[in-house]
Design a protein around this motif. Structure first.
Motif, mmCIF file in Angstrom:
data_model
loop_
_atom_site.group_PDB
_atom_site.id
_atom_site.type_symbol
_atom_site.label_atom_id
_atom_site.label_comp_id
_atom_site.label_asym_id
_atom_site.label_seq_id
_atom_site.Cartn_x
_atom_site.Cartn_y
_atom_site.Cartn_z
ATOM 1 N N LEU A 1 -7.489 4.056 4.737
ATOM 2 C CA LEU A 1 -7.196 5.457 4.436
ATOM 3 C C LEU A 1 -7.029 5.714 2.947
ATOM 4 C CD1 LEU A 1 -4.620 6.191 7.298
ATOM 5 C CD2 LEU A 1 -7.054 6.788 7.231
ATOM 6 N N ILE A 2 -6.735 4.688 2.185
ATOM 7 C CA ILE A 2 -6.546 4.834 0.739
ATOM 8 C C ILE A 2 -7.848 5.186 0.043
ATOM 9 C CG2 ILE A 2 -5.888 3.593 -1.371
ATOM 10 C CD1 ILE A 2 -3.983 1.965 0.302
ATOM 11 N N ALA B 1 -1.476 -6.320 12.365
ATOM 12 C CA ALA B 1 -2.456 -6.621 11.317
ATOM 13 C C ALA B 1 -3.638 -5.657 11.398
ATOM 14 C CB ALA B 1 -2.935 -8.061 11.432
ATOM 15 N N TYR B 2 -4.076 -5.374 12.626
ATOM 16 C CA TYR B 2 -5.190 -4.425 12.811
ATOM 17 C C TYR B 2 -4.768 -3.020 12.373
ATOM 18 C CZ TYR B 2 -8.991 -1.844 15.024
ATOM 19 O OH TYR B 2 -10.065 -1.013 15.245
ATOM 20 N N ASP B 3 -3.557 -2.626 12.704
ATOM 21 C CA ASP B 3 -3.053 -1.312 12.263
ATOM 22 C C ASP B 3 -3.001 -1.228 10.749
ATOM 23 O OD1 ASP B 3 -2.776 -0.501 14.861
ATOM 24 O OD2 ASP B 3 -0.631 -0.942 14.986
ATOM 25 N N GLU C 1 -15.235 -0.551 8.466
ATOM 26 C CA GLU C 1 -16.149 -0.136 7.399
ATOM 27 C C GLU C 1 -15.714 -0.704 6.058
ATOM 28 O OE1 GLU C 1 -17.940 3.921 5.292
ATOM 29 O OE2 GLU C 1 -16.732 4.083 7.130
ATOM 30 N N LEU C 2 -14.417 -0.818 5.856
ATOM 31 C CA LEU C 2 -13.903 -1.407 4.617
ATOM 32 C C LEU C 2 -14.319 -2.882 4.523
ATOM 33 C CD1 LEU C 2 -12.169 -0.628 2.163
ATOM 34 C CD2 LEU C 2 -10.163 -1.472 3.400
ATOM 35 N N LEU C 3 -14.303 -3.574 5.644
ATOM 36 C CA LEU C 3 -14.766 -4.966 5.660
ATOM 37 C C LEU C 3 -16.267 -5.034 5.387
ATOM 38 C CD1 LEU C 3 -12.870 -6.369 8.799
ATOM 39 C CD2 LEU C 3 -12.328 -6.791 6.398
ATOM 40 N N ILE D 1 0.823 -1.219 0.000
ATOM 41 C CA ILE D 1 0.000 0.000 0.000
ATOM 42 C C ILE D 1 0.853 1.263 0.000
ATOM 43 C CG2 ILE D 1 -1.930 -1.102 1.177
ATOM 44 C CD1 ILE D 1 -1.024 0.262 3.751
ATOM 45 N N SER D 2 2.157 1.106 -0.217
ATOM 46 C CA SER D 2 3.044 2.261 -0.177
ATOM 47 C C SER D 2 3.300 2.876 -1.546
ATOM 48 C CB SER D 2 4.387 1.859 0.450
ATOM 49 O OG SER D 2 5.011 0.853 -0.333
#
Length: 401
Positions: free
Chosen positions: A64-65, A55-57, A74-76, A12-13
């Motif tokens: 945020l992406i 993993a949670y972080d 919410e993404l889940l 994700i970077s």
């Protein structure tokens, strides 16, 4: 696991403009789902792996992406349906003995999961980390999973003679997810109501059957707790309970003989709620079948069981027509309740007094006769006199009416 987290961080970077140039919207979605599945797998790892926090972080960073997504949960929620489909369609294991795929309605070509299998770990993490109401809204997608792993010998498995039941540890894991859903106040329980009959008959009832062993006892206890949570939250309608009662009540009755006091207590509380939903609907046969075991619970050494039994008995009195209790049934019940009204526990005495007041509505004369007999042998006549006075007032009010 540290290398896995490093890989996820790198994934994700990449700068946003580079992502936009190289990936279509569909590719981004696939990539997001892959990352979420990896994240769910890590969240489901045993605690000694020490990867839950990173993993949670990562899940929060991933959210945020996406514009207007405020959290990983919410993404889940957004990708819940796609995630369930991906979890189900992970590499299909085959039945080694029969060398053919196992098919289950709603889960084509899928076998039961095993302890620490990636599918189970991902599913557990998904259910625990997304909103319960999201699961409820899409319960038709996960219902086959619960039926497959918990419905031993029921509709979901009867069509497939080759299906082996899930192990008890797996059943406990999946059943605890169900109990979590039912007990979550944030989840609208009406979402489960279309599935209530199948849930009780195909998921819960098979695991209420008595089996030897400590693991089986734990499974019955969690099953009873799940039923209790479903009933308490209003997830079962009177119509559904009326439909399943002829098969459910005998199973619950058999669990009144359990060695675990907390299991008996929960069964009694569950019976109370079922009776409350079936006013006047029980016939003479279930009354005769249930009353000896319910009364027997008053002899339990655990006071929590005794108070729960009193609650069940009070609801039991209104779940059938008074005529079904008259004669031997009400005579025996009132006689036994009067014995416990002479108990050293004052709170229990008052609870029994209240229960006998309810019994007066069934057969006033029979109960009064039993009280007059008991008054001679009781250590204190206070409660008997209190009950007789109440009985006189009831009769007086009837005369005025």
């Amino acid at each position: 696991t540290s290398s896995s987290m490093s890989f996820l961080e790198k994934s994700i970077s990449t700068p946003d403009d580079e992502k936009d140039d190289k990936n279509t919207a569909e590719e981004k979605k696939i990539r997001c789902l892959s990352l979420l599945l990896c994240c769910l797998l890590l969240l489901g790892c045993p605690s000694d792996f020490k990867v839950w926090v990173p993993a949670y972080d990562f899940l929060q960073k991933l959210s945020l992406i996406f514009p207007q997504v405020v959290s990983g949960e919410e993404l889940l929620d957004i990708h819940f349906c796609a995630l369930v489909q991906n979890i189900i369609s992970m590499s299909c294991r085959k039945d080694v003995e029969n060398e053919k795929n196992i098919e289950v309605p709603g889960m084509s070509n899928r076998a039961v999961w095993e302890v620490n299998e990636p599918k189970l770990l991902c599913f557990d993490s998904l259910i625990r980390n997304c909103q319960s109401k999201t699961v409820g809204k899409h319960f038709e997608m996960v219902m086959p999973i619960f039926e497959l792993h918990l419905g031993n010998g029921t509709k979901a498995q009867s069509e497939q003679s080759n299906i082996k039941p899930a192990s008890i540890p797996v059943q406990l894991s999946i059943l605890s997810l169900l109990e979590t859903l039912f007990s979550d106040k944030a989840c609208p329980q009406h979402l489960f109501q279309p599935f209530t009959v199948d849930l009780i008959e195909n998921v819960l009832m098979p695991n209420l059957v008595w089996r030897v062993g400590g693991k089986a006892s734990s499974l019955r206890k969690v099953t009873v707790a799940s039923l209790y949570s479903l009933l308490r939250a209003g997830g079962a309608t009177s119509r559904a309970l009326c439909s399943v009662a002829p098969r459910l009540l005998p199973l619950l009755k058999s669990n009144l003989d359990d060695n675990d006091a907390s299991t008996i207590q929960i069964v009694c509380l569950s019976l109370a709620m079922i009776f409350d939903n079936l006013p006047g609907m029980l016939g003479v046969e279930p009354v005769n079948h249930l009353y000896p075991d319910l009364i027997k619970c008053l002899d339990d050494s655990n006071d929590n069981v005794r108070f729960a039994a009193i609650k069940a008995l009070k609801s039991f009195f209104v779940a059938a027509s008074p005529c079904h209790f008259k004669g031997t049934v009400i005579n025996y019940m009132s006689e036994q309740i009067l014995i416990h009204m002479d108990d050293p526990n004052e709170k229990l005495q008052y609870a029994c007094l209240d229960l006998l007041k309810a019994a007066l509505k069934i057969d006033h004369g029979a109960v009064v006769k039993q009280v007059e007999v008991a008054r001679v042998s009781h250590r204190s006549v206070f409660f008997c006199c209190e009950l007789l006075q109440h009985a006189s007032e009831v009769e007086r009010l009837k005369d005025f009416a």
